[in-house]
Design an enzyme around this catalytic site. Sequence first.
Site, short mmCIF file in Angstrom:
data_model
loop_
_atom_site.label_atom_id
_atom_site.label_comp_id
_atom_site.label_asym_id
_atom_site.label_seq_id
_atom_site.Cartn_x
_atom_site.Cartn_y
_atom_site.Cartn_z
N SER A 270 0.96 -1.18 0.12
CA SER A 270 0.13 0.26 -0.04
C SER A 270 0.90 1.26 -0.01
CB SER A 270 -0.93 -0.11 1.19
OG SER A 270 -1.44 1.15 1.50
N ASP A 275 5.45 7.20 5.94
CA ASP A 275 4.84 8.11 6.94
C ASP A 275 4.25 7.07 8.22
OD1 ASP A 275 3.77 9.82 8.64
OD2 ASP A 275 2.03 10.27 7.29
N PRO A 276 5.12 6.98 9.25
CA PRO A 276 4.79 6.33 10.38
C PRO A 276 3.41 6.91 11.07
CG PRO A 276 6.52 7.73 10.96
CD PRO A 276 6.34 7.81 9.35
N HIS A 278 0.89 7.75 9.39
CA HIS A 278 -0.31 7.60 8.27
C HIS A 278 -1.46 7.20 9.04
CE1 HIS A 278 -2.50 6.36 4.76
NE2 HIS A 278 -1.77 7.12 4.09
N LYS A 293 3.82 -4.01 6.95
CA LYS A 293 3.96 -4.40 5.77
C LYS A 293 5.26 -3.84 5.13
CE LYS A 293 -1.02 -3.97 3.85
NZ LYS A 293 -1.00 -4.99 3.50
#
Length: 410
Positions: A270, A275-276, A278, A293
Site C-alpha cells: 500500500s 509516513d509512520p 499515516h 507491511k
Amino acid sequence: MHSSRPGRRAGLHDRGVAGDVQLGPGLSAYGRTRSCAPDLEDNSGPNAKAQPAISTADLIVPTAHTLPSTHGIGKKPGWNPVGWNHATTTIQSDPFSTHLAGIQIPTKSPCTNIDLSQDTLRSLDPGADSIPHVVVTGGGGRTGRLVTKKLAERSDKFDVVATVRSAQAKTDLASSLGLAPSNVEVWDISEAGKSMPTTAPAFFKGAHAMIVVTSAVPEIVPKPEGAPPGPPNFVWKGGQAPEQVDWLGQKVQIDCALEAGLKHVVIVGSMGGTDPGHMLNKIAGDGNILQWKRKAEQYLIQSGLGYTIIHPGGLLDEEGGQRKLVLGVDDELSTKPQGKSDKPYRTIPRGDVAELCIQALLMPEAMNVALDAVSVPPEEGDGSVTTDFGALFGSLKEGSTYDYSINSQW
C-alpha cells in the site's frame, strides 16, 4: 486449466530462453550466444562462416539471473573475455527461464554458435514444462481473486494455484472461477508463528513465482442505536491483526519461497509506507498495518529473491484497463498532479493492480523494483490507456529508486 501441478518444473516461457549464461571467464549471455576468438572473423553477419562444433561441458546456467534492461531482442557488443578480441551477444530477455540453474550445456570452443532455443533447453532439462507455475496467496480476497482470474484466463502462459484461508473459501473460489480443485489450496497464513508449519507446502513444488495479496482486513464496528455521530470504530477481521498477517504471515511465505527455490515474488502492499503517522496505521487501536507491511517488504529485499513490490493507492472496485497508470516512488504521487486539474490522483482500480502483478512476471524491467501506482481518471487524462507495461516499468527505472531507508523497519 492445467491441473498437473504436483511435480511440475517452473517452465520455459513461450519465448523460452536461458537465464544468465556464463561462457568461460568474463562473458555473460542471454539466449542465443555467438562469440569469436581473435584468429577468426566475426561470424555474426550475413556472410558468416561455419562455426566449430559444440563439444564438452563448459557453459553453465548459474543461479544468478541479472536480466537486461531491454525487453525482447537486442545486441550487446563489446564484451571482451580474457584472451579474446571481441564478442557479440544476441540477447532475448525472458524472466521465465532461470530455473535451469546448474544445467551444463556442452561447449569448449572459444567460437561457437550456441542454440539456447526452447527445444534445446527442453532436451537438456526434460522435466521442464512450458507453462510457468505461479502461486497466488490471498486468492480469496477482492484483489487476489482478480489476480487469480487473470492468470487462469491465460492458461496458455501460466499454471496458477491460489491459496485461501478455509475449505469454504476454496469451494467458493473454485466454483466462481471454474478452477479445478487442485488449483486452489487451503493455507491460512494467519496462523504463522502459531500452529502453521514453516516448511513449504507441496503446492510450491516446481513453482517459478509467487504473488502475495494477503493482508489484514479492518471491519467497521456497528454503532449502537442512539450513539452520537463520530468517526467509525474498527476491528481486525477474524481477530487477525497486521503484525500476524502482514509481517509474520508474509515472512513465512517468503521463507517458503526461498526453500522451494522460487525466482520471483510479487507483493501487493500500500502507498503511505514512508509516513509512520499515516492514518491507516491508526486503524483499530494503532494496528500499524503499513509499518508491518514495510517490514515484510524489506525482509523480501534482504532475502535475495527476485522481487517486485507494488504499493497501490486507494483501491477502486473496478475491472481496470480503462485508465492511464502512473508509477512513482516514496509516496511522491500523493502530492504530484497527474491529470488536467492541478491535483494528485491517489486511487487505482483493483483490476489494474492485478494486471500490474501479472505484467511484473513478464517484464524484465519490473525485476527487483519497488514502486507506487495510481491511475488518472479518463475524464481527467489525455484519453490514453496504459497498454505498454514494459515502457511503464522501464520509465520508472530510468528515473528513481524506492528508498527504504525512509521509515525503515529494520
